[in-house]
Structure formats: C-alpha cells, structure tokens
Scaffold this motif. Structure first.
Motif, mmCIF file in Angstrom:
data_model
loop_
_atom_site.group_PDB
_atom_site.id
_atom_site.type_symbol
_atom_site.label_atom_id
_atom_site.label_comp_id
_atom_site.label_asym_id
_atom_site.label_seq_id
_atom_site.Cartn_x
_atom_site.Cartn_y
_atom_site.Cartn_z
ATOM 1 N N UNK A 27 0.834 -1.203 0.000
ATOM 2 C CA UNK A 27 0.000 0.000 0.000
ATOM 3 C C UNK A 27 0.867 1.251 0.000
ATOM 4 N N UNK A 28 1.965 1.228 0.737
ATOM 5 C CA UNK A 28 2.872 2.375 0.758
ATOM 6 C C UNK A 28 3.522 2.581 -0.616
ATOM 7 N N UNK A 29 3.871 1.482 -1.271
ATOM 8 C CA UNK A 29 4.429 1.585 -2.624
ATOM 9 C C UNK A 29 3.444 2.253 -3.573
ATOM 10 N N UNK A 55 -7.962 9.786 -5.300
ATOM 11 C CA UNK A 55 -8.926 8.845 -5.863
ATOM 12 C C UNK A 55 -8.215 7.773 -6.683
ATOM 13 N N UNK A 56 -7.232 8.179 -7.470
ATOM 14 C CA UNK A 56 -6.469 7.223 -8.265
ATOM 15 C C UNK A 56 -5.746 6.214 -7.374
ATOM 16 N N UNK A 57 -5.191 6.693 -6.250
ATOM 17 C CA UNK A 57 -4.480 5.812 -5.327
ATOM 18 C C UNK A 57 -5.436 4.814 -4.690
ATOM 19 N N UNK A 58 -6.617 5.269 -4.279
ATOM 20 C CA UNK A 58 -7.592 4.367 -3.665
ATOM 21 C C UNK A 58 -8.046 3.297 -4.646
ATOM 22 N N UNK A 59 -8.292 3.693 -5.877
ATOM 23 C CA UNK A 59 -8.703 2.720 -6.894
ATOM 24 C C UNK A 59 -7.576 1.726 -7.137
ATOM 25 N N UNK A 60 -6.347 2.208 -7.197
ATOM 26 C CA UNK A 60 -5.203 1.332 -7.430
ATOM 27 C C UNK A 60 -5.035 0.338 -6.288
ATOM 28 N N UNK A 63 -7.746 -2.337 -6.378
ATOM 29 C CA UNK A 63 -7.671 -3.259 -7.507
ATOM 30 C C UNK A 63 -6.331 -3.990 -7.619
ATOM 31 N N UNK A 64 -5.408 -3.715 -6.719
ATOM 32 C CA UNK A 64 -4.078 -4.307 -6.817
ATOM 33 C C UNK A 64 -4.145 -5.824 -6.619
ATOM 34 N N UNK A 65 -3.606 -6.554 -7.560
ATOM 35 C CA UNK A 65 -3.671 -8.017 -7.519
ATOM 36 C C UNK A 65 -2.864 -8.592 -6.357
ATOM 37 N N UNK A 66 -1.708 -8.011 -6.106
ATOM 38 C CA UNK A 66 -0.849 -8.534 -5.038
ATOM 39 C C UNK A 66 -1.513 -8.377 -3.674
ATOM 40 N N UNK A 67 -2.087 -7.206 -3.421
ATOM 41 C CA UNK A 67 -2.772 -6.975 -2.150
ATOM 42 C C UNK A 67 -3.964 -7.912 -2.015
ATOM 43 N N UNK A 68 -4.742 -8.044 -3.068
ATOM 44 C CA UNK A 68 -5.912 -8.927 -3.018
ATOM 45 C C UNK A 68 -5.511 -10.386 -2.810
ATOM 46 N N UNK A 69 -4.411 -10.811 -3.420
ATOM 47 C CA UNK A 69 -3.943 -12.189 -3.240
ATOM 48 C C UNK A 69 -3.500 -12.415 -1.796
ATOM 49 N N UNK A 70 -2.798 -11.431 -1.220
ATOM 50 C CA UNK A 70 -2.361 -11.556 0.175
ATOM 51 C C UNK A 70 -3.556 -11.599 1.128
#
Length: 143
Positions: A27-29, A55-60, A63-70
């Motif tokens: 998330x920090x990245x 807003x762009x950061x929140x959407x990212x 939707x981030x695959x790595x975060x969702x996988x973790x």
C-alpha cells in the motif's frame, strides 16, 4: 497431493505472520510511488494531466492483484485455523508460524505439548495443509 503443492502451501503458511506487513508495504508503494528523474531537460510538460491523485491511489490499492492475493491467503488460513482443534493449532504454530521452531512433530509429542499419537499428529498436519490447499485453489484431484 503433489509434493510441490505441499511445499507451496508450507511456504504460504510460513509467510502468514508477515502478511499484514507485506500488505502495508505494498500500500505504501502504491501511495508514494518513486518517480523516475526527468531526463528531458528544457522540455515542457504539456502532456501532463492534473488529476485526483487520492482517488487514483484508492482505486489502485483496491484493484491491486498482489494486495488482493495476500488478503485472500490471510482469509483462507484464518478460516482453516478456525476449523481445527487445539492439537492441530499447536502443530501449525510451532512448525510454520514461529520464526525459529523449537520442536518437530516428534518433539511436540515427546514433550507432551500435544496429546495425540505420532500417526495422528502427522495426519492432523496433512489434513490442515490439504484444507489450506483447497481453499487457495492449489489442490488437484489425483485419480
């Protein structure tokens, strides 16, 4: 179950205590991306569009695959841990969640930390790994 699948699940289990840290780092990245230096000395910035970075950061992040996988891995392991008994939980904590395990399964039995036989202890561990593999979608049916 294939040995490679078992190894994969064991690696995920060993990373389980650090999953929250991995999510926070990712998330920090995404919140504070490192911008490469501009080599275009003297050039204009006509192509740059000003947008809503928050807003762009929140959407990212959402939707981030790595975060969702973790997060999915954490949820699956939490569910599997909720469904096991005390002996299985002790086995999993000692073998996978400790930074430096002090005991093997035989050591847990010898020191009376778990009250099951040798065969039953290995069966409990294997069932837990199998349940995690099914939850993670790694379990393959062998005929």
């Amino acid at each position: 179950m294939k040995r490679t699948t078992i190894r994969k699940v064991e690696d995920i289990l060993r990373d389980y205590p650090k999953i929250d840290k991995y999510i926070e780092e990712r998330e920090q990245e995404l919140r504070y991306p490192s911008m490469p230096g501009d080599d275009n000395v003297g050039g204009g910035k006509a192509q740059y569009k000003y947008g809503n970075q928050t807003l762009d950061t929140l959407i990212t992040i959402d939707e981030d695959r790595r975060i969702n996988a973790l997060k999915r891995q954490r949820a699956v392991i939490d569910d599997c841990l909720d469904d096991v008994g005390e002996d299985t939980e002790i086995i999993v904590n000692e073998l996978y969640f400790r930074k430096r395990p002090r005991y093997t399964i035989d050591g847990l039995i010898t020191n009376h930390l778990i009250n099951v036989s040798h065969t039953k202890a290995f069966k409990l561990r294997n069932e837990f790994i199998s349940d995690c593999a099914k939850g993670l979608g790694l379990y393959e049916i062998v005929y």
